[in-house]
Design a protein around this motif. Structure first.
Motif, PDB file in Angstrom:
ATOM      1  N   LEU A 107       0.845  -1.192   0.000  1.00 39.91           N
ATOM      2  CA  LEU A 107       0.000   0.000   0.000  1.00 39.91           C
ATOM      3  C   LEU A 107       0.880   1.242   0.000  1.00 39.91           C
ATOM      4  O   LEU A 107       1.782   1.377   0.812  1.00 39.91           O
ATOM      5  CB  LEU A 107      -0.917   0.011   1.227  1.00 39.91           C
ATOM      6  CG  LEU A 107      -1.846   1.224   1.332  1.00 39.91           C
ATOM      7  CD1 LEU A 107      -2.890   1.197   0.228  1.00 39.91           C
ATOM      8  CD2 LEU A 107      -2.532   1.262   2.702  1.00 39.91           C
ATOM      9  N   ASP A 108       0.618   2.165  -0.909  1.00 35.88           N
ATOM     10  CA  ASP A 108       1.374   3.415  -1.013  1.00 35.88           C
ATOM     11  C   ASP A 108       0.385   4.539  -1.293  1.00 35.88           C
ATOM     12  O   ASP A 108      -0.035   4.756  -2.424  1.00 35.88           O
ATOM     13  CB  ASP A 108       2.412   3.305  -2.134  1.00 35.88           C
ATOM     14  CG  ASP A 108       3.361   4.507  -2.166  1.00 35.88           C
ATOM     15  OD1 ASP A 108       3.171   5.428  -1.351  1.00 35.88           O
ATOM     16  OD2 ASP A 108       4.275   4.523  -3.010  1.00 35.88           O
ATOM     17  N   LEU A 109      -0.025   5.256  -0.221  1.00 35.76           N
ATOM     18  CA  LEU A 109      -1.027   6.309  -0.346  1.00 35.76           C
ATOM     19  C   LEU A 109      -0.558   7.565   0.379  1.00 35.76           C
ATOM     20  O   LEU A 109       0.106   7.488   1.413  1.00 35.76           O
ATOM     21  CB  LEU A 109      -2.372   5.861   0.252  1.00 35.76           C
ATOM     22  CG  LEU A 109      -3.171   4.793  -0.494  1.00 35.76           C
ATOM     23  CD1 LEU A 109      -4.417   4.436   0.302  1.00 35.76           C
ATOM     24  CD2 LEU A 109      -3.537   5.243  -1.892  1.00 35.76           C
ATOM     25  N   LEU A 132      -7.784  -3.842  -1.614  1.00 39.80           N
ATOM     26  CA  LEU A 132      -7.465  -5.008  -0.790  1.00 39.80           C
ATOM     27  C   LEU A 132      -6.250  -4.725   0.091  1.00 39.80           C
ATOM     28  O   LEU A 132      -6.221  -5.092   1.273  1.00 39.80           O
ATOM     29  CB  LEU A 132      -7.217  -6.225  -1.667  1.00 39.80           C
ATOM     30  CG  LEU A 132      -6.940  -7.548  -0.941  1.00 39.80           C
ATOM     31  CD1 LEU A 132      -8.070  -7.892   0.010  1.00 39.80           C
ATOM     32  CD2 LEU A 132      -6.720  -8.670  -1.945  1.00 39.80           C
ATOM     33  N   ALA A 133      -5.253  -4.049  -0.459  1.00 43.57           N
ATOM     34  CA  ALA A 133      -4.070  -3.686   0.325  1.00 43.57           C
ATOM     35  C   ALA A 133      -4.456  -2.757   1.475  1.00 43.57           C
ATOM     36  O   ALA A 133      -3.921  -2.872   2.586  1.00 43.57           O
ATOM     37  CB  ALA A 133      -3.031  -3.022  -0.574  1.00 43.57           C
ATOM     38  N   PHE A 134      -5.389  -1.844   1.227  1.00 39.89           N
ATOM     39  CA  PHE A 134      -5.806  -0.886   2.258  1.00 39.89           C
ATOM     40  C   PHE A 134      -6.418  -1.598   3.455  1.00 39.89           C
ATOM     41  O   PHE A 134      -6.103  -1.271   4.610  1.00 39.89           O
ATOM     42  CB  PHE A 134      -6.811   0.106   1.664  1.00 39.89           C
ATOM     43  CG  PHE A 134      -7.249   1.176   2.624  1.00 39.89           C
ATOM     44  CD1 PHE A 134      -6.474   2.303   2.829  1.00 39.89           C
ATOM     45  CD2 PHE A 134      -8.444   1.058   3.319  1.00 39.89           C
ATOM     46  CE1 PHE A 134      -6.872   3.294   3.725  1.00 39.89           C
ATOM     47  CE2 PHE A 134      -8.855   2.038   4.208  1.00 39.89           C
ATOM     48  CZ  PHE A 134      -8.061   3.164   4.406  1.00 39.89           C
ATOM     49  N   GLN A 178     -13.765   2.085   8.753  1.00 43.49           N
ATOM     50  CA  GLN A 178     -13.848   3.343   8.009  1.00 43.49           C
ATOM     51  C   GLN A 178     -13.991   3.080   6.506  1.00 43.49           C
ATOM     52  O   GLN A 178     -14.741   3.773   5.805  1.00 43.49           O
ATOM     53  CB  GLN A 178     -12.610   4.184   8.305  1.00 43.49           C
ATOM     54  CG  GLN A 178     -12.566   4.682   9.748  1.00 43.49           C
ATOM     55  CD  GLN A 178     -11.184   5.100  10.197  1.00 43.49           C
ATOM     56  OE1 GLN A 178     -10.273   5.184   9.378  1.00 43.49           O
ATOM     57  NE2 GLN A 178     -11.011   5.348  11.480  1.00 43.49           N
ATOM     58  N   PHE A 179     -13.285   2.069   6.023  1.00 43.38           N
ATOM     59  CA  PHE A 179     -13.397   1.686   4.612  1.00 43.38           C
ATOM     60  C   PHE A 179     -14.824   1.260   4.294  1.00 43.38           C
ATOM     61  O   PHE A 179     -15.389   1.633   3.262  1.00 43.38           O
ATOM     62  CB  PHE A 179     -12.415   0.556   4.323  1.00 43.38           C
ATOM     63  CG  PHE A 179     -12.632  -0.116   2.987  1.00 43.38           C
ATOM     64  CD1 PHE A 179     -12.120   0.442   1.831  1.00 43.38           C
ATOM     65  CD2 PHE A 179     -13.347  -1.303   2.895  1.00 43.38           C
ATOM     66  CE1 PHE A 179     -12.306  -0.172   0.597  1.00 43.38           C
ATOM     67  CE2 PHE A 179     -13.543  -1.918   1.669  1.00 43.38           C
ATOM     68  CZ  PHE A 179     -13.021  -1.352   0.519  1.00 43.38           C
ATOM     69  N   LEU A 180     -15.425   0.466   5.190  1.00 43.72           N
ATOM     70  CA  LEU A 180     -16.783  -0.010   4.948  1.00 43.72           C
ATOM     71  C   LEU A 180     -17.788   1.128   4.899  1.00 43.72           C
ATOM     72  O   LEU A 180     -18.710   1.121   4.095  1.00 43.72           O
ATOM     73  CB  LEU A 180     -17.191  -1.004   6.037  1.00 43.72           C
ATOM     74  CG  LEU A 180     -16.679  -2.427   5.855  1.00 43.72           C
ATOM     75  CD1 LEU A 180     -17.133  -3.291   7.007  1.00 43.72           C
ATOM     76  CD2 LEU A 180     -17.166  -3.004   4.547  1.00 43.72           C
TER      77      LEU A 180
END
Length: 573
Positions: free
Chosen positions: A289-291, A304-306, A327-329
């Motif tokens: 993950l790279d954000l 998926l990585a998040f 939070q993603f949900l």
């Protein structure tokens, strides 16, 4: 054009779904020039998947009114955990991500395609995508539309599913790696999604499972072990996980759902990505993950990585990851419910296909019609009243090096709130039930607790409730002038407090302690207690939730636990 047959126009099948202004429902357009009508001719759609015999040729590809079934995945390297008897060879459970997304992802799509022309046949096709497991007495025998219900949503660390060989534990049989207990209230005004940490120490009860050859296997229980061992190990199936949840929380799951890694990738891609937020930049070499800091739009492998990232957050723990997944949900739910998604038939079909192809459920809800009923009931819950929380836990005091957790002191109250259908959010509908005249009974001065004189009767609550409430009021609230008066003459649904006009200040104090509504307060004549003194009468009805738990959910003080709702954007990390 015949919608049941391909033509040279090469029209995308999703574009044939249109909104009928007369009915307000989506339906298949059978011809570009044909008028819309409430009952157009049904077009053939793909049926449920069937395993082809070795001596017969596979069936011909279905016509393109709806997407055809996907090719069956290759047989997994080892048998999946749990009961067999599923359709096809899909592994029982395979995801490390938050699984509540499957009921958000498939719900809207199910609702709209189910009401469209040919919708039932399409649901039968979707039913063919879904695998089922018989969990016996561990779950409910049927889905009840008019009752509160609990769905246990499970994901495992098993490496199965196309493109997922690099995820999870290489040799895992499929443990309960990520689990959510989803409670939907009886009136559908609210829902609670409670995450269960995989490293929670619990007792796993003895359970039975049906093996692939049809025989029953009784699996001995385990004491004081990680929750994730309730699935997969020693052939434990989702029914064993359901029984484990009931063992440590007292909450009985009615049904279960499991999905695989691909659900996160396909569902986020089907809605053209979801927006997430980070408090700081994240670069995780393990999950790739790279954000940057702030908001980002993610889908597919990046999504998926998040939800799998753990080492990059604060304490590098599974509890940190649970917060991020919640939070993603919330973001995914908002995207699913957006007008851009709901008015786009192409997206809806993609969502329905993605959700069901990744889905394994108990047999009680495995039919197309039942899945549709579940979806319709879930659709009624407002997003703002969906609360995400986690079982309150603390470090295991038996460990020097902290690796597991145990339930904290606040956990029993959380469990009781879910078990008794009490919302974690303030629901406007509940507030409006109190009329001004009734609510006025709560207004005015309140006597000191030491001045409250009350006799307590059991009028339908669990056995021993009157004595337990007496002990609580005397020891915890200072209501020392109270007595146990035994059982009421008849059982009643609601708890009531009867009092004389000159006892109103005492009644208001007791109402504040117990969370009684104005309608529960019954002005009347005074009675006398065992000492011959005037006293109020508290009758504990079937709605009594236990000592210290307030009866009015709109005014009840919720336990001090971390929680969030699905309608708000929150940043992780």
């Amino acid at each position: 054009m015949d919608a049941g047959r391909g033509r040279s126009e090469n029209i995308d099948p999703a574009d044939q779904w249109v909104l009928n202004p007369n009915t307000g429902e989506y339906e298949l357009r059978l011809s570009p020039s044909a008028p819309q009508s409430p009952g157009p001719r049904q077009a053939p759609v793909p049926g449920p998947r069937r395993r082809p015999d070795a001596t017969t040729a596979p069936p011909a590809a279905p016509d393109r009114d709806v997407p055809p079934p996907r090719r069956r995945r290759s047989t997994p390297e080892e048998p999946p955990p749990g009961r067999r008897g599923r359709k096809g060879g899909k592994p029982a459970g395979r995801s490390r991500t938050k699984k509540a997304l499957l009921w958000t992802g498939g719900t809207m799509a199910f609702v709209l395609v189910a009401t469209a022309a040919g919708g039932y046949l399409y649901l039968k096709h979707l039913e063919g995508n879904v695998d089922t497991i018989d969990v016996g007495d561990a779950g409910a025998s049927s889905f009840r539309k008019n009752e509160a219900f609990n769905i246990l949503i499970i994901g495992t660390d098993r490496r199965t599913g196309e493109g997922n060989s690099g995820y999870g534990d290489k040799n895992s049989v499929g443990h309960a790696d990520t689990t959510i207990l989803l409670h939907v209230s009886k009136d559908r005004s609210n829902a609670t999604a409670m995450s269960i940490p995989r490293d929670l120490i619990v007792d796993i009860p003895e359970c039975s499972t049906k093996l692939e050859d049809g025989t029953e296997k009784v699996i001995p229980g385990l004491q004081q072990v990680r929750f994730n061992r309730s699935l997969g190990e020693s052939d434990r199936d989702p029914g064993c996980t359901m029984q484990t949840v009931k063992e440590f929380s007292g909450i009985k799951p009615d049904h279960f759902m499991m999905v695989d890694f691909n659900a996160v990738k396909t569902l986020t891609s089907a809605v053209d990505g979801v927006t997430v937020c980070l408090n700081r930049p994240i670069k995780d070499t393990k999950s790739k993950l790279d954000l940057p800091k702030g908001e980002s739009k993610i889908e597919g492998e990046q999504a998926l990585a998040f939800v799998r990232t753990r080492k990059a957050y604060q304490n590098s723990s599974d509890l940190d990851r649970i917060k991020v997944q919640q939070q993603f949900l919330g973001s995914l739910m908002r995207k699913m419910s957006s007008s851009d998604t709901l008015t786009n038939p192409k997206k809806l079909i993609k969502l329905a296909e993605a959700a069901t192809d990744a889905l394994t459920v108990d047999k009680a809800i495995g039919k197309a019609s039942t899945l549709k009923d579940v979806a319709l009931e879930l659709k009624k819950v407002p997003t703002k009243n969906i609360t995400f929380t986690t079982v309150p836990v603390k470090d295991n005091p038996a460990e020097v090096v902290k690796a597991t957790v145990v339930v904290a002191e606040a956990a029993p109250q959380v469990f009781d709130m879910i078990k008794n259908d009490v919302s974690f959010t303030e629901v406007k509908k509940q507030k409006k039930k109190e009329k001004a005249a009734v609510a006025a009974r709560l207004k005015g001065t309140k006597a000191d607790a030491s001045e409250v004189r009350v006799r307590i009767l059991n009028g339908g609550a669990e056995s021993g409730s009157a004595q337990n409430q007496l002990v609580y009021l005397q020891n915890q609230e200072g209501v020392t002038k109270s007595e146990n008066a035994g059982n009421a003459e008849a059982a009643q649904t609601k708890t009531t407090l009867e009092y004389a006009p000159d006892q109103a200040d005492q009644a208001r104090r007791l109402a504040a302690i117990m969370g009684l509504s104005g309608s529960a307060m019954k002005p009347g004549e005074s009675v006398t207690n065992a000492q011959g003194l005037p006293t109020m009468t508290l009758i504990l009805g079937k709605d009594f939730k236990g000592p210290g738990i307030k009866l009015d959910s709109s005014s009840a003080k919720t336990p001090d636990v971390e929680k969030s709702t699905a309608d708000k954007v929150e940043c992780a990390g």
